[in-house]
Design an enzyme around this catalytic site. Structure first.
Site, PDB file in Angstrom:
ATOM      1  N   GLN A  85       0.809  -1.209   0.000  1.00 15.48           N
ATOM      2  CA  GLN A  85       0.000   0.000   0.000  1.00 15.48           C
ATOM      3  C   GLN A  85       0.850   1.269   0.000  1.00 15.48           C
ATOM      4  O   GLN A  85       0.322   2.369  -0.022  1.00 15.48           O
ATOM      5  CB  GLN A  85      -0.911   0.002   1.233  1.00 15.48           C
ATOM      6  CG  GLN A  85      -1.900  -1.142   1.252  1.00 15.48           C
ATOM      7  CD  GLN A  85      -2.613  -1.288   2.587  1.00 15.48           C
ATOM      8  OE1 GLN A  85      -2.474  -0.448   3.479  1.00 15.48           O
ATOM      9  NE2 GLN A  85      -3.366  -2.361   2.747  1.00 15.48           N
ATOM     10  N   HIS A 151      -0.711  -0.089   5.659  1.00 14.51           N
ATOM     11  CA  HIS A 151      -1.302   0.925   6.528  1.00 14.51           C
ATOM     12  C   HIS A 151      -0.423   2.169   6.740  1.00 14.51           C
ATOM     13  O   HIS A 151      -0.032   2.496   7.853  1.00 14.51           O
ATOM     14  CB  HIS A 151      -1.668   0.315   7.881  1.00 14.51           C
ATOM     15  CG  HIS A 151      -2.662  -0.779   7.813  1.00 14.51           C
ATOM     16  ND1 HIS A 151      -3.235  -1.339   8.927  1.00 14.51           N
ATOM     17  CD2 HIS A 151      -3.208  -1.442   6.752  1.00 14.51           C
ATOM     18  CE1 HIS A 151      -4.077  -2.292   8.571  1.00 14.51           C
ATOM     19  NE2 HIS A 151      -4.074  -2.367   7.244  1.00 14.51           N
ATOM     20  N   TYR A 254      -9.957   7.355  19.567  1.00 13.11           N
ATOM     21  CA  TYR A 254     -11.018   6.752  18.766  1.00 13.11           C
ATOM     22  C   TYR A 254     -11.002   5.224  18.793  1.00 13.11           C
ATOM     23  O   TYR A 254     -11.695   4.579  18.008  1.00 13.11           O
ATOM     24  CB  TYR A 254     -10.984   7.353  17.354  1.00 13.11           C
ATOM     25  CG  TYR A 254     -11.475   8.783  17.449  1.00 13.11           C
ATOM     26  CD1 TYR A 254     -12.814   9.101  17.274  1.00 13.11           C
ATOM     27  CD2 TYR A 254     -10.622   9.794  17.869  1.00 13.11           C
ATOM     28  CE1 TYR A 254     -13.283  10.391  17.454  1.00 13.11           C
ATOM     29  CE2 TYR A 254     -11.077  11.089  18.058  1.00 13.11           C
ATOM     30  CZ  TYR A 254     -12.412  11.374  17.863  1.00 13.11           C
ATOM     31  OH  TYR A 254     -12.893  12.652  18.070  1.00 13.11           O
ATOM     32  N   TYR A 265      -9.635 -10.753  10.754  1.00  9.56           N
ATOM     33  CA  TYR A 265      -9.875 -11.508   9.530  1.00  9.56           C
ATOM     34  C   TYR A 265     -10.090 -12.989   9.811  1.00  9.56           C
ATOM     35  O   TYR A 265     -10.716 -13.699   9.029  1.00  9.56           O
ATOM     36  CB  TYR A 265      -8.715 -11.295   8.549  1.00  9.56           C
ATOM     37  CG  TYR A 265      -8.632  -9.863   8.059  1.00  9.56           C
ATOM     38  CD1 TYR A 265      -9.618  -9.341   7.226  1.00  9.56           C
ATOM     39  CD2 TYR A 265      -7.587  -9.034   8.441  1.00  9.56           C
ATOM     40  CE1 TYR A 265      -9.566  -8.033   6.783  1.00  9.56           C
ATOM     41  CE2 TYR A 265      -7.519  -7.720   8.000  1.00  9.56           C
ATOM     42  CZ  TYR A 265      -8.509  -7.226   7.177  1.00  9.56           C
ATOM     43  OH  TYR A 265      -8.461  -5.917   6.738  1.00  9.56           O
TER      44      TYR A 265
END
Length: 372
Positions: A85, A151, A254, A265
């Site tokens: 990513q 990420h 959060y 997963y």
């Protein structure tokens, strides 16, 4: 320019000789105009005052796309860690771009200690060979370094006061999002020069990074400023479910990975459940995951039935999610562009009033949504 006509549909669209037909969201039909094709995993788009575009490609190239769709490479970009990513990620222009010609890029920066998310600043200049970046420098490097390609985040959003929000992923090491000494899994608040923004909640606190605005985020790949309130909104990837829309506030946590509406997963429970005192709730979440990336508030008169709504790109979902808002509350949701069948990496409202999306593919496309 290549044109392909498709129609917006909430449900599965039926194939016709002219594209995909259907209606949804009060807009009778939408033409999808391909502004640029043959892009390699495009990640973000910014709009130039002359009507052209800057588009980042994940492998590290920054493309200039002219109004007629011609492409050229903008030289002077930073070296990127293009794995998984990681790569060249977000691009935004300075709020005073017409005067200072400043461009900001986020990218995954490699090092012997692993790769992390960094912020690059440069001046966009014109020459005989086309556009190039000059006086480029990395003005901030997050300490979310790790090996592998997961990420990184990362989106940028300028606040009304000229400070800059930057989202940073937790690099697939979830517990790091709860460490205030670690930039991983946080929203950062910076000056335009990459320094901690004045008034940040953790400035001067031992064991806390002064750039951090909020903590407990997983992999936020969407960020935008609400046009009425001036507040930052973000959207982040969950695991197996649990994608979240948040309105990050200074110093608040959060929850990731202590609380989540998703599951591992493997199917196992994440953390302690869906709530815990001292940790914030999302204003909206998805289960199953849509893999969100890119977001835009609709203010344009071009889409009268969408005004005030929030659009979010879906990668796994392969659609454009339209969230109906009542203040801070999400009161409805519709799936748009379901007939397109492509991963949506970015969504922006341009200065011309049109909505643009980038498709995450090689080749990928920059597409303009034109109501009929």
């Amino acid at each position: 320019m290549t044109f392909k006509t498709l129609f917006v549909s909430l449900f599965a669209a039926s194939v016709s000789a002219f594209g995909f037909s259907g209606t949804a969201a009060g807009q009778s039909s939408i033409d999808l105009e391909t502004v640029a094709s043959d892009l390699s995993y495009p990640w973000s788009v910014a709009f130039l005052p002359d009507g052209g575009y800057l588009v980042t490609e994940r492998d590290g190239a920054l493309k200039h796309v002219s109004q007629d769709g011609e492409q050229s490479v903008v030289e002077g970009t930073p070296d990127v860690f293009a794995q998984g990513q990681g790569g060249l990620l977000d691009v935004v222009l300075s709020p005073d771009f017409e005067n200072d010609r400043t461009v900001y890029l986020t990218f995954s920066q490699g090092s012997p200690e692993g790769a992390g998310t960094s912020l690059f600043k440069a001046t966009l200049a014109e020459g005989d060979g086309g556009l190039r970046l000059e006086n480029g420098e990395t003005i901030f490097a997050a300490n979310n370094k790790s090996y592998g390609g997961r990420h990184f985040g990362s989106r940028l959003a300028f606040a009304p006061d000229g400070t800059l929000f930057m989202t940073v992923g937790e690099r697939g090491e979830s517990e790091r999002a709860q460490d205030p000494a670690d930039h991983a899994g946080s929203v950062l608040h910076l000056t335009a020069e990459g320094e901690p923004a004045p008034g940040n909640p953790f400035i001067g606190q031992p064991g806390h990074q002064p750039e951090i605005w909020s903590t407990g985020h997983r992999n936020p790949q969407s960020a935008a400023i609400h046009p009425d309130t001036g507040k930052l909104w973000t959207v982040e990837h969950g695991a197996k479910g649990g994608d979240e829309v948040n309105i990050p506030e200074a110093g608040k946590n959060y929850g990731w990975p202590v609380i989540s509406y998703g599951r591992h997963y493997s199917g196992g429970q994440i953390g302690e459940g869906t709530s815990k005192p001292g940790m914030e709730q999302p204003i909206h979440y998805w289960d199953p995951s849509i893999a969100p990336s890119g977001m835009a508030f609709v203010t344009s008169d071009t889409y009268p039935d969408w005004q005030g709504d929030l659009l979010v790109g879906a990668l796994v979902g392969q659609h454009l999610a339209k969230l109906d808002l009542d203040g801070r509350d999400v009161v409805g949701e519709e799936k748009l562009l379901t007939g397109l069948g492509e991963r949506i990496r970015d969504v922006r409202q341009g200065p011309d009033g049109f909505i643009y999306v980038l498709t995450d593919d090689d080749p990928g496309r920059l597409i303009r949504l034109v109501p009929q």
